[in-house]
Scaffold this active site. Structure first.
Site, mmCIF file in Angstrom:
data_model
loop_
_atom_site.group_PDB
_atom_site.id
_atom_site.type_symbol
_atom_site.label_atom_id
_atom_site.label_comp_id
_atom_site.label_asym_id
_atom_site.label_seq_id
_atom_site.Cartn_x
_atom_site.Cartn_y
_atom_site.Cartn_z
ATOM 1 N N CYS A 148 -0.924 3.846 5.513
ATOM 2 C CA CYS A 148 0.443 3.710 5.006
ATOM 3 C C CYS A 148 0.454 3.058 3.622
ATOM 4 C CB CYS A 148 1.293 2.881 5.957
ATOM 5 S SG CYS A 148 1.601 3.733 7.510
ATOM 6 N N HIS A 149 -0.173 1.871 3.491
ATOM 7 C CA HIS A 149 -0.161 1.188 2.206
ATOM 8 C C HIS A 149 -1.535 0.711 1.794
ATOM 9 C CE1 HIS A 149 3.905 0.936 3.897
ATOM 10 N NE2 HIS A 149 4.244 1.262 2.664
ATOM 11 N N GLY A 150 -2.576 1.275 2.431
ATOM 12 C CA GLY A 150 -3.936 0.999 1.988
ATOM 13 C C GLY A 150 -4.467 -0.381 2.300
#
Lengths: 184, 478, 267
Positions: A148-150
């Site tokens: 999703c956001h690393g």
């Protein structure tokens, strides 16, 4: 119209009446308060929900280096059979200044260091990180990677890189035997 | 309507009260600022009890809705889950189910108190009519609520009652289809009943506010049925009637608790613990006890009247039996309100109460249940004998003949005759009792009350409430 | 008050007539047994219910399900967690759908309900000559006078030759006057020697076994009975005390009213 006797009675009354009123009102209030409890408690998890609060998992089939995913309390739980290298990597990173400092040995059971049990919910915004299935991207540190956001987690499930503030949490669990794990 | 203003000492409260006079209204409805007749007896407890029951039903109902699933697939299971798994679910569900019965016990008492003490008479006609509206809404709510557990009685009760509307000429069938949202009672029906069952109690609460408003305008009646003449006739509602209501509530809750904890299924029907099956009808379909009198009226009409067939007539009679209450203020022409001063009315009122219980009993049993056996039915047996007789002798048997003689002529042997005597019997069946009770019910309101109003010699009314209830003071001897 | 008395008298007379009439019209009433769970202080007979569970497991469960009763519910009957796990594991239930999309079968767990012996009603009907054996979880509540009814049914089988005229017991059916219609598809399920009770228990005769089954089914139908009776006694005691206090409080408060005081002018 009142007589002396009347007045006397009246005074006697005052105290008895006060006591009676306080007793009756107090008891009524206590009764009402107690009666409220069932109406609140009914919102707590019901018996059928609680019956699913813990699951028993047979881990005999999980080979070294493999992971499985089980569902527990509506959430994914990662169970990883770590290799000695993975354990070593995790231990080496213990004191390099992690974002959320925690030693690997605090996150596993002594004597069963190869088993890492994690709640598979990214501590950033609740996505499920990749890294359990064999072909998954395990991230830069060989653990898990949240797409999703690393966020990158290491082989102890600790956050190493990315926006997540905390390590993947370790659920309450116990080994019932060498091959049966009870989560919750 | 005179309100009794409240001016709180607390500044914040005073500020609020100036803008939204809640305390003033409360004070004027059931506070120290509500002058109330000083002679209300325990029959007047049932109004506040009904209000409390409404609130309790709403609270328990909202809680149950948190766990209930309105789907034919899961409704029954979700109720069982409430009973078995939800914390205190059994308590709350039994409270709701028995609470409905308790609510009706209270409301029936409230209504019959009104009937006896003439609470419907001027100036309280609208107060009374709003009460009838509440009762009708309660019946609709209770009916739909009983469908929700989706047991056998739920399903078949819903089927039978909604089918009543099919009696309406021309549009009947379309109305039933509309109610069902399909071609039988099914998932759409269950869902809309759940929705309406949730809605209607709040409508009831709204009408209750109007009911209280109308009560405020006309003031409470009282057992003497005479109007308040001076402040000597009155006492403040609080603390006198609040404590009396509290005591009454205590007694009532003990009664309620007995059913709730020790006989929670006594007022229900065992068939409702069998999941609904659209292909199997239970042996007998019985509504909840509080509908039985009206159900008995429905079933007692078995004859056509001109162009109206029995089915439609039964439905009309059932609705009319409640709607007639709307016209009560004008049907009862007596100037005297309270039954205490009406010796003949008292007798007929007693009969009416018994009549209601008879109807309740009849509504709960099979209509052809034999109540009294009156012996062999001679006419029917003769007919059978004639049928069995050889052509040649048929003409020689006439309808006035002794049965034994006829049997001999027809060559019917003793065994056959004995069987006929056993089979063909006259009897008073439940349906006959139901017809009689239905006839009395309507006669009471439509004939007896209007006639009584003209012919009854009433007892003299007291001068005032105070004069009637305050014993003359005796000065204590010095 | 006199009016109320008159109404009460009239009602008693009506009720008397009514009950006499209904007694004349009804079928065979169940035999009346004194159960331990009856009455205000009634509680389950746990020993008996455990034996009833044994009979259910060894006999009834061949045909009858218990879908609302879960293995974990055995705890209040006196079984511990390990025993419950072991009992559950004797059964097979549907597991998850596997990766190929097929239904898996797994061993029962405490949270599972007792599995139905048949896949569905049609399977049950075809295996039992057209009659579906009903689920037993709620049986005691789903029949009028349920506990006595089940007891009477289990002990009430009679020989076909005793059936009164007009009742035809066809092949594969049995005569039981307590059953609606008197003809039942279930063969007499209990007979001496069909189960063996552990040492220390009463003899497993028909009467005892039937009572044990009822005690168990009462528990499956109404597992909250114990809590309900206990709470009920406390609530009624509490309410009685409160009501008595309220009564005296009311009497005190009403004293000046009874004395004829005018609250708007006197003072």
């Amino acid at each position: 119209m009142s007589t002396i006797e009347d007045t006397k009675n009246h005074e006697d009354d005052a105290t008895r009446r006060d006591f009676l009123h306080i007793a009756a009102t107090g008891m009524g209030a206590v009764g009402a308060a107690v009666a409220v409890w069932p109406f609140i408690d009914q919102m707590n998890p019901a018996a059928d929900t609680l019956a699913l609060a813990s699951v028993e998992v047979d881990i005999s089939a999980v080979e070294e280096g493999e992971s499985i995913l089980v569902k527990w309390r509506g959430k994914p739980v990662f169970i990883r059979h770590r290799t000695p290298t993975e354990i070593e990597e995790a231990r080496l990173a213990d004191d390099i200044g992690l974002p959320d400092v925690q030693f690997d040995e605090e996150r596993v059971t002594a004597g069963k260091e190869q088993w890492l049990i994690l709640v598979g919910v990214c501590t950033h915004l609740g996505c499920v990180p990749l890294g359990t299935k064999s072909g998954d991207d395990k991230g830069e540190f060989g653990g898990w990677f949240c797409p999703c956001h690393g966020s990158h987690y290491d082989t102890s499930g600790r956050i190493r890189k990315g926006p997540a503030p905390k390590n993947l949490s370790v659920p309450e669990y116990a080994f019932l035997s060498d091959t049966v794990l009870k989560i919750g | 309507m005179a309100l009794s203003p409240v001016t709180p000492n607390n500044k914040a409260l005073a500020w609020l009260e100036e803008r939204l006079p809640i305390l003033t209204v409360a004070n004027s409805v059931m506070g120290p600022g509500t002058p109330t007749p000083r002679n209300l007896n325990y029959m007047w407890n049932f109004g506040s009890l009904a209000g409390i029951m409404l609130v309790l039903q709403i609270i328990t109902g909202i809680v149950l809705a948190m766990h209930y699933t309105a789907s034919t697939m899961f409704a029954f299971d979700s109720v069982e889950r409430i009973m078995r798994d939800v914390n205190y679910g059994w308590l709350i569900r039994y409270m709701h189910a028995n609470g409905a019965s308790m609510f009706f016990i209270v409301v029936y008492t409230h209504i019959f108190r009104g009937l006896y003490f003439g609470s419907y008479k001027a100036p309280r006609e609208v107060l009374w009519m709003l009460g009838v509206v509440i009762f009708l809404l309660m019946m609709a709510t209770a009916f739909m609520g009983y469908v929700l557990p989706w047991g056998q009685m739920s399903f078949w009760g819903a089927t039978v009652i909604t089918n009543l509307f099919s009696a309406i000429p021309v549009v009947g069938e379309s109305i039933v289809t509309l109610l069902w949202g399909g071609f039988s009672v099914d998932n759409p029906t269950l869902n809309r009943f759940f929705s309406l069952h949730y809605l209607l109690p709040f409508v009831i609460a709204g009408v209750v506010i109007l009911h209280l408003w109308a009560k405020k305008i006309s003031d409470s009646g009282n057992p003497l049925g005479i109007e308040v003449k001076s402040t000597a006739d009155q006492i403040p509602f609080h603390p006198f009637y609040t404590v009396k209501d509290a005591f009454g509530l205590g007694v009532f809750l003990i009664f309620f608790a007995y059913f709730l904890f020790f006989a929670p299924n006594a007022l229900g029907h065992p068939d409702n613990y069998i999941p609904a099956d659209p292909l199997v009808t239970p042996a007998s379909i019985v509504p909840e006890w509080y509908f039985l009198p009206f159900y008995a009226i429905l079933r007692s009409i078995t004859f056509d009247l001109g162009p109206i067939d029995a089915k439609l007539l039964g439905v009309i009679a059932m609705f009319a039996s409640i709607l007639v209450w709307f016209f009560l203020p004008w049907l009862d022409g007596s100037k005297v309100r309270s039954g205490n001063f009406r010796p003949m009315f008292k007798i007929f009122f007693t009969i009416l109460v018994v009549d209601m219980f008879v109807l309740m009993y009849v509504g709960g049993i099979s209509p052809d249940l034999v109540l009294v056996d009156l012996g062999p039915n001679t006419a029917a047996i003769l007919e059978q004998i004639i049928k069995a007789a050889p052509e040649a002798v048929k003409a020689s048997i006439d309808s006035g003949m002794d049965i034994n003689q006829a049997a001999r002529i027809a060559g019917v042997n003793d065994a056959e005759l004995a069987k006929m005597l056993e089979t063909y019997r006259s009897s008073i069946q439940a349906i006959h009792l139901g017809m009689l009770a239905t006839a009395y019910y309507f006669a009471h309101f439509l004939i007896i009350l209007p006639v009584l109003g003209r012919v009854e010699k009433t007892l003299p009314l007291p001068e005032s409430i105070a004069a009637a209830v305050i014993k003359p003071k005796t000065m204590p001897a010095e | 008050m006199k009016l109320l008395k008159n109404i009460a008298v009239a009602l008693c007379v009506t009720a008397g007539v009514a009950s006499a009439a209904s007694a004349a019209g009804a079928g065979k009433h169940p035999k009346q047994v004194e159960w331990k769970f009856q009455g205000i202080f009634g509680d389950f007979d746990y020993q008996s219910a455990q034996r009833g569970f044994q009979i259910y497991k060894e006999v009834c469960s061949a045909c009858h399900g218990l879908k609302y009763f879960r293995f974990r519910n055995l705890d209040k009957l006196g079984y511990n967690e390990d025993q419950i796990k072991a009992i559950a594991a004797e059964y097979e239930v549907d597991g998850d759908i596997d990766d190929e999309g097929d239904q898996t079968i797994r061993k029962g767990l405490p949270q599972d309900a007792f599995p139905s012996p048949f896949r569905n009603d049609n399977a049950a009907a075809s295996a039992n000559g057209g009659a579906v054996p009903p689920d037993l979880s709620l049986m005691v509540k789903a029949r009028h006078d349920g506990a006595n009814y089940v007891y009477s049914l289990l002990t009430g089988y009679e020989d076909e030759s005793d059936a009164p005229e007009g009742i035809n017991v066809s092949a594969g059916k049995y005569y039981n006057p307590y059953f609606k219609g008197s003809v039942i598809s279930m063969a007499p399920p209990l007979a001496e020697g069909i189960v063996e009770y552990a040492a220390g228990n009463p003899e497993a005769n028909l009467d005892q076994m039937s009572k044990d089954v009822v005690n168990f089914l009462m528990y499956t139908a109404e597992p909250n009975l114990h809590d309900r009776h206990k709470l009920g006694v406390m609530v009624i005691i509490f309410l009685s005390v409160l009501t008595i206090l309220l009564y005296f409080s009311m009497k005190k408060i009403w004293r000046p009213v009874k004395a004829g005081k005018n609250f708007y002018e006197d003072e």
